[in-house]
Write an enzyme that holds these catalytic residues in place. Structure first.
Site, PDB file in Angstrom:
ATOM      1  N   ASP A 196       0.835  -1.204   0.000  1.00  0.00           N
ATOM      2  CA  ASP A 196       0.000   0.000   0.000  1.00  0.00           C
ATOM      3  C   ASP A 196       0.870   1.254   0.000  1.00  0.00           C
ATOM      4  O   ASP A 196       0.533   2.278   0.581  1.00  0.00           O
ATOM      5  CB  ASP A 196      -0.969   0.006   1.193  1.00  0.00           C
ATOM      6  CG  ASP A 196      -0.242  -0.062   2.524  1.00  0.00           C
ATOM      7  OD1 ASP A 196       0.991  -0.257   2.516  1.00  0.00           O
ATOM      8  OD2 ASP A 196      -0.906   0.091   3.562  1.00  0.00           O
ATOM      9  N   HIS A 254      24.405   9.032 -19.281  1.00  0.00           N
ATOM     10  CA  HIS A 254      23.243   8.945 -18.376  1.00  0.00           C
ATOM     11  C   HIS A 254      23.611   8.255 -17.067  1.00  0.00           C
ATOM     12  O   HIS A 254      22.808   7.539 -16.479  1.00  0.00           O
ATOM     13  CB  HIS A 254      22.088   8.211 -19.069  1.00  0.00           C
ATOM     14  CG  HIS A 254      21.439   9.031 -20.139  1.00  0.00           C
ATOM     15  ND1 HIS A 254      20.588   8.504 -21.086  1.00  0.00           N
ATOM     16  CD2 HIS A 254      21.519  10.353 -20.422  1.00  0.00           C
ATOM     17  CE1 HIS A 254      20.189   9.463 -21.900  1.00  0.00           C
ATOM     18  NE2 HIS A 254      20.739  10.586 -21.522  1.00  0.00           N
ATOM     19  N   ASP A 281      25.174  16.828 -13.111  1.00  0.00           N
ATOM     20  CA  ASP A 281      24.060  17.295 -13.940  1.00  0.00           C
ATOM     21  C   ASP A 281      22.823  17.106 -13.068  1.00  0.00           C
ATOM     22  O   ASP A 281      22.359  15.979 -12.884  1.00  0.00           O
ATOM     23  CB  ASP A 281      23.982  16.462 -15.222  1.00  0.00           C
ATOM     24  CG  ASP A 281      22.858  16.900 -16.161  1.00  0.00           C
ATOM     25  OD1 ASP A 281      21.969  17.658 -15.728  1.00  0.00           O
ATOM     26  OD2 ASP A 281      22.867  16.455 -17.328  1.00  0.00           O
ATOM     27  N   ASP A 289      17.708  22.454 -15.269  1.00  0.00           N
ATOM     28  CA  ASP A 289      18.601  21.424 -15.808  1.00  0.00           C
ATOM     29  C   ASP A 289      19.989  22.042 -15.943  1.00  0.00           C
ATOM     30  O   ASP A 289      20.231  22.801 -16.881  1.00  0.00           O
ATOM     31  CB  ASP A 289      18.047  20.964 -17.171  1.00  0.00           C
ATOM     32  CG  ASP A 289      18.826  19.796 -17.762  1.00  0.00           C
ATOM     33  OD1 ASP A 289      19.728  19.275 -17.097  1.00  0.00           O
ATOM     34  OD2 ASP A 289      18.514  19.423 -18.909  1.00  0.00           O
ATOM     35  N   HIS A 308      26.184  13.997 -28.340  1.00  0.00           N
ATOM     36  CA  HIS A 308      24.781  14.350 -28.048  1.00  0.00           C
ATOM     37  C   HIS A 308      24.449  15.732 -28.599  1.00  0.00           C
ATOM     38  O   HIS A 308      25.316  16.446 -29.101  1.00  0.00           O
ATOM     39  CB  HIS A 308      24.493  14.248 -26.539  1.00  0.00           C
ATOM     40  CG  HIS A 308      25.317  15.149 -25.662  1.00  0.00           C
ATOM     41  ND1 HIS A 308      25.105  16.508 -25.567  1.00  0.00           N
ATOM     42  CD2 HIS A 308      26.343  14.872 -24.809  1.00  0.00           C
ATOM     43  CE1 HIS A 308      25.955  17.021 -24.702  1.00  0.00           C
ATOM     44  NE2 HIS A 308      26.731  16.052 -24.236  1.00  0.00           N
ATOM     45  N   HIS A 360      17.794  21.352 -25.603  1.00  0.00           N
ATOM     46  CA  HIS A 360      16.407  20.869 -25.723  1.00  0.00           C
ATOM     47  C   HIS A 360      15.504  21.871 -25.033  1.00  0.00           C
ATOM     48  O   HIS A 360      15.946  22.631 -24.167  1.00  0.00           O
ATOM     49  CB  HIS A 360      16.276  19.477 -25.102  1.00  0.00           C
ATOM     50  CG  HIS A 360      16.800  19.381 -23.690  1.00  0.00           C
ATOM     51  ND1 HIS A 360      16.077  19.774 -22.583  1.00  0.00           N
ATOM     52  CD2 HIS A 360      18.010  18.971 -23.206  1.00  0.00           C
ATOM     53  CE1 HIS A 360      16.797  19.583 -21.499  1.00  0.00           C
ATOM     54  NE2 HIS A 360      17.986  19.115 -21.840  1.00  0.00           N
ATOM     55  N   HIS A 404      12.835  17.481 -20.564  1.00  0.00           N
ATOM     56  CA  HIS A 404      12.892  17.515 -22.032  1.00  0.00           C
ATOM     57  C   HIS A 404      11.480  17.902 -22.439  1.00  0.00           C
ATOM     58  O   HIS A 404      10.603  17.063 -22.594  1.00  0.00           O
ATOM     59  CB  HIS A 404      13.298  16.159 -22.611  1.00  0.00           C
ATOM     60  CG  HIS A 404      14.741  15.839 -22.330  1.00  0.00           C
ATOM     61  ND1 HIS A 404      15.378  14.733 -22.820  1.00  0.00           N
ATOM     62  CD2 HIS A 404      15.697  16.503 -21.622  1.00  0.00           C
ATOM     63  CE1 HIS A 404      16.646  14.715 -22.417  1.00  0.00           C
ATOM     64  NE2 HIS A 404      16.853  15.779 -21.676  1.00  0.00           N
ATOM     65  N   GLU A 451      24.169  23.009 -23.768  1.00  0.00           N
ATOM     66  CA  GLU A 451      24.917  22.015 -23.009  1.00  0.00           C
ATOM     67  C   GLU A 451      25.942  21.221 -23.822  1.00  0.00           C
ATOM     68  O   GLU A 451      25.819  20.005 -23.986  1.00  0.00           O
ATOM     69  CB  GLU A 451      23.962  21.054 -22.320  1.00  0.00           C
ATOM     70  CG  GLU A 451      22.867  20.444 -23.202  1.00  0.00           C
ATOM     71  CD  GLU A 451      22.012  19.436 -22.420  1.00  0.00           C
ATOM     72  OE1 GLU A 451      22.591  18.518 -21.834  1.00  0.00           O
ATOM     73  OE2 GLU A 451      20.778  19.586 -22.422  1.00  0.00           O
ATOM     74  N   TYR A 475      33.857  14.113 -24.082  1.00  0.00           N
ATOM     75  CA  TYR A 475      33.945  12.874 -23.297  1.00  0.00           C
ATOM     76  C   TYR A 475      35.040  12.010 -23.910  1.00  0.00           C
ATOM     77  O   TYR A 475      34.911  11.591 -25.063  1.00  0.00           O
ATOM     78  CB  TYR A 475      32.601  12.150 -23.314  1.00  0.00           C
ATOM     79  CG  TYR A 475      31.452  13.099 -22.998  1.00  0.00           C
ATOM     80  CD1 TYR A 475      31.082  13.370 -21.683  1.00  0.00           C
ATOM     81  CD2 TYR A 475      30.777  13.786 -24.028  1.00  0.00           C
ATOM     82  CE1 TYR A 475      30.063  14.273 -21.393  1.00  0.00           C
ATOM     83  CE2 TYR A 475      29.767  14.689 -23.752  1.00  0.00           C
ATOM     84  CZ  TYR A 475      29.416  14.933 -22.436  1.00  0.00           C
ATOM     85  OH  TYR A 475      28.420  15.843 -22.167  1.00  0.00           O
ATOM     86  N   ARG A 517      30.888  18.510 -19.200  1.00  0.00           N
ATOM     87  CA  ARG A 517      29.724  19.146 -19.813  1.00  0.00           C
ATOM     88  C   ARG A 517      29.443  20.416 -19.023  1.00  0.00           C
ATOM     89  O   ARG A 517      29.621  20.446 -17.798  1.00  0.00           O
ATOM     90  CB  ARG A 517      28.506  18.207 -19.804  1.00  0.00           C
ATOM     91  CG  ARG A 517      27.246  18.823 -20.381  1.00  0.00           C
ATOM     92  CD  ARG A 517      26.166  17.798 -20.771  1.00  0.00           C
ATOM     93  NE  ARG A 517      25.612  17.084 -19.641  1.00  0.00           N
ATOM     94  CZ  ARG A 517      25.912  15.830 -19.298  1.00  0.00           C
ATOM     95  NH1 ARG A 517      26.768  15.151 -20.025  1.00  0.00           N
ATOM     96  NH2 ARG A 517      25.375  15.251 -18.251  1.00  0.00           N
ATOM     97  N   GLU A 523      26.243  23.085 -18.737  1.00  0.00           N
ATOM     98  CA  GLU A 523      24.849  23.233 -19.169  1.00  0.00           C
ATOM     99  C   GLU A 523      24.167  24.361 -18.409  1.00  0.00           C
ATOM    100  O   GLU A 523      24.170  24.390 -17.176  1.00  0.00           O
ATOM    101  CB  GLU A 523      24.079  21.921 -18.919  1.00  0.00           C
ATOM    102  CG  GLU A 523      22.597  22.024 -19.233  1.00  0.00           C
ATOM    103  CD  GLU A 523      21.868  20.686 -19.132  1.00  0.00           C
ATOM    104  OE1 GLU A 523      22.312  19.808 -18.377  1.00  0.00           O
ATOM    105  OE2 GLU A 523      20.848  20.537 -19.835  1.00  0.00           O
TER     106      GLU A 523
END
Ligand code: GLY
Ligand code: MN
Ligand code: MN
Length: 468
Positions: A44, A253, A270, A281, A364, A368, A375, A415, A419, A436, A438
């Protein structure tokens, strides 16, 4: 949730009016929009509840088990949970249909148990039904049931809607350009997130000052971020925080785990909060102990220059992809200058872009839409323009619609990154560095406003902050 500037009754009423007008311009009908379902975690015990972004945009209402019906004249009907003294002891306050019109500004409200009856009544004689396609499980079946019930009454002269339309593109187009209330909330969200990044940098610096040899687990930095989000009233993170120590930064990710950050490594964070239904973001890459190594600094400066180039073309009248290609150009040149790419093998910067050789280190996109969703919704292509020949992200020449033109009130991330995984021919001093940077940009009348810059990007400022 507070009904703050982004979801005030007046703002929601204005959005409903505009949506009704958009439906009317396309033949009219009735929009049907449920909020998000509650999700059971186990037993529950539910996942924290999060409303449907579309639904909240139009209603400002964040309780579960709610529906909005809107006709093309702008008349709105909310279906919501009834007051229930017993359940409110367990689950908390319910607005209830009696209070909803005065509090939310909807025209009428009913108990959600009456949904089928109310919806069938409203759809009788309507030209069309509008529902978001592919958003809510089971919605099509529910609406089909209503249409079947109406067809069963056709012998009484009751007409059922003759067509169904996707509501999602109308809402996406509206949500793409933010109003002042939304921008105010997004500025606050970005400021909180920037403060969380500052907190994490300071925390790392203090850790390595006190114990230079001891590792600092990624989860401990994540805890600092979450603490800062919540203590400023953000309801949750806008997405799973990426806190990546050293080589983990090359996993795009990556989630915060239990890897220990070490002095001499970079940390990529990030992370952004969600505040009153709006996302932020933000990414920063900083040296664990507050001092960039020469190799880290060399790559960092390339990414920062790429971000500056992208920001310079993030303005009204430019196309969404202009920022990407501005960043790619700087990154590609940087890859050649740093020796990540060998000029005698890949050629000059034009050849690197043409062949997409840069994708070995930058794979990448550069931005966005940002809004209620991290996103965010909104078409990225200018669908009303003819296709043009262009380069896709893999270097191939393709014929497709251009990306759309930026307008004031749109919000987009900027961003770029680099890498570097260990590989033959790649200078070893760059191995396992992932960077990165951003920021969140609001398109203004003349350019863009960076709303996440309360945390520095300049490497000297980052070092100063971490020393302080
Ligand atoms: N945090 C997800 C992204 O940067 O797109
Ligand atoms: Mn992003
Ligand atoms: Mn991000």
């Amino acid at each position: 949730m507070r009904r703050d500037e982004a979801a005030s009754p007046a703002r929601c009423a204005e959005r409903r009016r505009r949506l009704a007008a958009a439906m009317a311009a396309q033949g009219g009908g009735i929009a049907v929009l449920p909020t998000a379902p509650e999700r059971q975690r186990n037993g529950d015990n539910d996942h924290p509840y999060r409303h449907c972004s579309h639904f909240h945009y139009l209603s400002g209402f964040d309780e579960p088990q709610a529906w909005l019906l809107l006709d093309d004249s702008g008349h709105s009907t909310l279906l919501c949970r009834e007051k229930n003294a017993e359940r409110e002891i367990w689950d908390g306050h319910r607005l209830g249909p009696e209070a909803a019109p005065a509090v939310l500004g909807v025209d009428e409200a009913h108990a959600v148990e009456a949904l089928d009856r109310v919806a069938i009544d409203k759809l009788a004689g309507a030209a069309a039904v509008w529902l978001p396609f592919g958003v809510h499980d089971g919605l099509v079946a529910r609406v089909d049931g209503w249409l079947a019930a109406l067809r069963g009454r056709s012998h009484l002269g009751i007409r059922s809607p003759q067509s169904q339309h996707d509501l999602a593109p109308l809402l996406a187009e509206m949500r793409l350009v933010k109003d002042e209330g939304e921008l105010a909330t997004m500025r606050r969200a970005a400021r909180i997130s920037a403060g969380a990044h500052v907190r994490a940098m300071r925390f790392a610096a203090a850790h390595f000052r006190a114990a230079p040899q001891a590792g600092l687990p990624e989860y401990a930095l994540e805890a600092e971020l979450l603490h800062e989000f919540r203590r400023h009233g953000a309801q949750s993170p806008a997405y799973g925080a990426i806190v990546a120590a050293g080589r983990n930064a090359c996993v795009l990710h990556y989630a915060a785990g239990d890897t220990e950050l070490r002095a001499g490594e970079l940390c990529l964070i990030d992370a952004g909060c969600e505040l009153d239904g709006y996302a932020s973001d933000v990414t920063r890459s900083f040296p664990a102990d507050g001092r960039f190594t020469p190799a880290q600094r060399e790559l960092y400066d390339i990414v920062l220059e790429a971000q500056q180039a992208a920001i310079a073309v993030t303005r009204p009248g430019a196309r969404k992809q202009d920022a990407h290609w501005a960043a790619v150009r700087v990154l590609a040149q940087g890859m050649l200058d740093a020796g990540l790419l060998e000029r005698n093998k890949v050629g000059d910067v034009e050849a690197v872009i043409e062949s997409a050789a840069y994708r070995a280190f930058y794979m990448h996109g550069t931005g966005h839409w940002l809004g209620r969703d991290v996103h965010d919704v909104g078409e990225v292509l200018a669908l009303d323009e003819p296709p043009v020949e262009q380069r896709d992200g893999y270097g191939a020449r393709v014929l497709k619609k251009p990306s759309r033109v930026l307008r004031p009130g749109m919000v987009i991330t900027v961003e770029p990154g680099l890498y570097v995984r260990p590989a033959e021919g790649v200078p070893e001093r760059f191995w396992n560095i992932g960077i990165r940077i951003e920021d969140d940009a609001v398109i203004t009348a003349t350019g863009c406003e960076l709303i996440s810059r309360d945390v520095p990007v300049d490497p000297r400022e980052i070092e100063r902050l971490m020393r302080g």
